[in-house]
Structure formats: C-alpha cells, structure tokens
Design an enzyme around this catalytic site. Structure first.
Site, PDB file in Angstrom:
ATOM      1  N   HIS A  55       0.855  -1.188   0.000  1.00 36.86           N
ATOM      2  CA  HIS A  55       0.000   0.000   0.000  1.00 36.86           C
ATOM      3  C   HIS A  55       0.892   1.239   0.000  1.00 36.86           C
ATOM      4  CE1 HIS A  55      -3.807  -2.059   1.839  1.00 36.86           C
ATOM      5  NE2 HIS A  55      -3.247  -2.799   0.893  1.00 36.86           N
ATOM      6  N   GLU A  57       1.111   3.901   1.806  1.00 37.58           N
ATOM      7  CA  GLU A  57       1.683   4.324   3.085  1.00 37.58           C
ATOM      8  C   GLU A  57       2.832   3.410   3.502  1.00 37.58           C
ATOM      9  OE1 GLU A  57      -2.831   5.176   3.345  1.00 37.58           O
ATOM     10  OE2 GLU A  57      -1.512   3.695   2.420  1.00 37.58           O
ATOM     11  N   CYS A  85      -5.861   2.252   5.822  1.00 35.06           N
ATOM     12  CA  CYS A  85      -6.504   1.009   6.224  1.00 35.06           C
ATOM     13  C   CYS A  85      -5.887   0.557   7.551  1.00 35.06           C
ATOM     14  CB  CYS A  85      -6.308  -0.060   5.145  1.00 35.06           C
ATOM     15  SG  CYS A  85      -4.628  -0.713   5.083  1.00 35.06           S
TER      16      CYS A  85
END
Length: 158
Positions: A55, A57, A85
């Site tokens: 992801h 991040e 998330c």
C-alpha cells in the site's frame, strides 16, 4: 501550515494518479515529510509487485526508513490521499509517526470499490471471522526467540 499540508497532499494525489496510470495498483498515494522536506513519495504497488502489503503508506514508510537509515519516523509527517486502512495505520504507529494528514475517508474508498469494513469489524470483535482459520500452536518453541531478545538486553526498538 495549512498550505504546507495541502502542498504535500497534492504531491501524494499526483503520485496516486501516476500509480493508476501505470497500472501499479489502486488510487492511493502517500508522502513522508520531515521538517518541511519531502523524504519519500509512493503510490500503491500491489498489482505491480503482487504484494498485498504494498500500500502507498507502507511503501512510503519503507522508503523513508531506508533513506533516513532508521525505523523511528517520529519526526516525520505522513500524508495520505485516503484514510489509512488498518494495516497502514498500524504501520504508521510502528514507525512512531506523530502526525497523519489524509484527504479521502474510508467511506470514499468503499464507494470506489476498496472496502475494508470487514477488517474493522474483525478488529472491533463485531464479525464472525469465517474468511480465515486461525490456529495457535508451538508457543513454547517460539518463546525461545523472546527469551533470547530479553537476554540480549537491547530494548531500544520499541
């Protein structure tokens, strides 16, 4: 300060679009900034790498940690195009990030087809988890690694 936040969010949005256009992954971007200086910029690379943890991040945290030579990013700000998330939020806490600035909400992501509501329900104890069998075994065997850590005496990681 608001303009600085918007500037780095804009960079993350541009990076997210770059990832979408290159078919690397979902429409997510992230930036790690330290003292007003961009340290790392990343987009979702799940499709590119076949890594479900890639992801934006997490990729940004990995890059920033490599660039700075440390896992402690407590002097950094994480900018994300969307509310992180649960995995990305946890990674941010493990990186000791003190400030998170995000644009879209998890509900915006769900409307676009990225719904992690089930994970939140599992974490909150509201879901009957039928998607994964979870077994605990070998505890005594694995405790030896914790014992070694304690004997070593280095408690600087966490």
């Amino acid at each position: 300060m608001k303009n600085e936040h918007l500037h780095f969010l804009q960079l993350a949005v541009e990076e997210a679009k770059k990832g979408v256009l290159s078919n690397d992954g979902g429409p997510f971007g992230a930036a790690i900034v330290r003292r007003g200086e961009l340290i790392a910029l990343a987009h979702n690379e799940v499709l590119k790498t076949n890594d479900p943890t890639a992801h934006a991040e997490v990729v940004a945290i990995r890059r920033a940690s490599a660039i700075l030579g440390r896992f402690d990013l407590s002097d950094c700000v994480l900018y994300a195009t969307c509310e992180p998330c649960p995995m990305c939020l946890a990674a941010s806490y493990w990186a000791k990030i003190k400030t998170l600035v995000y644009a879209c909400s998890r509900h915006d992501a769900a409307r676009a087809g990225f719904d992690d509501a089930f994970i939140y329900e599992v974490l909150e104890g509201k879901a009957e988890d039928k998607r994964m069998e979870v077994l605990q075994m070998g505890r005594e065997m694995a405790l030896s690694a914790f014992e070694l850590w304690q004997q070593k005496g280095d408690k600087t990681l966490y």
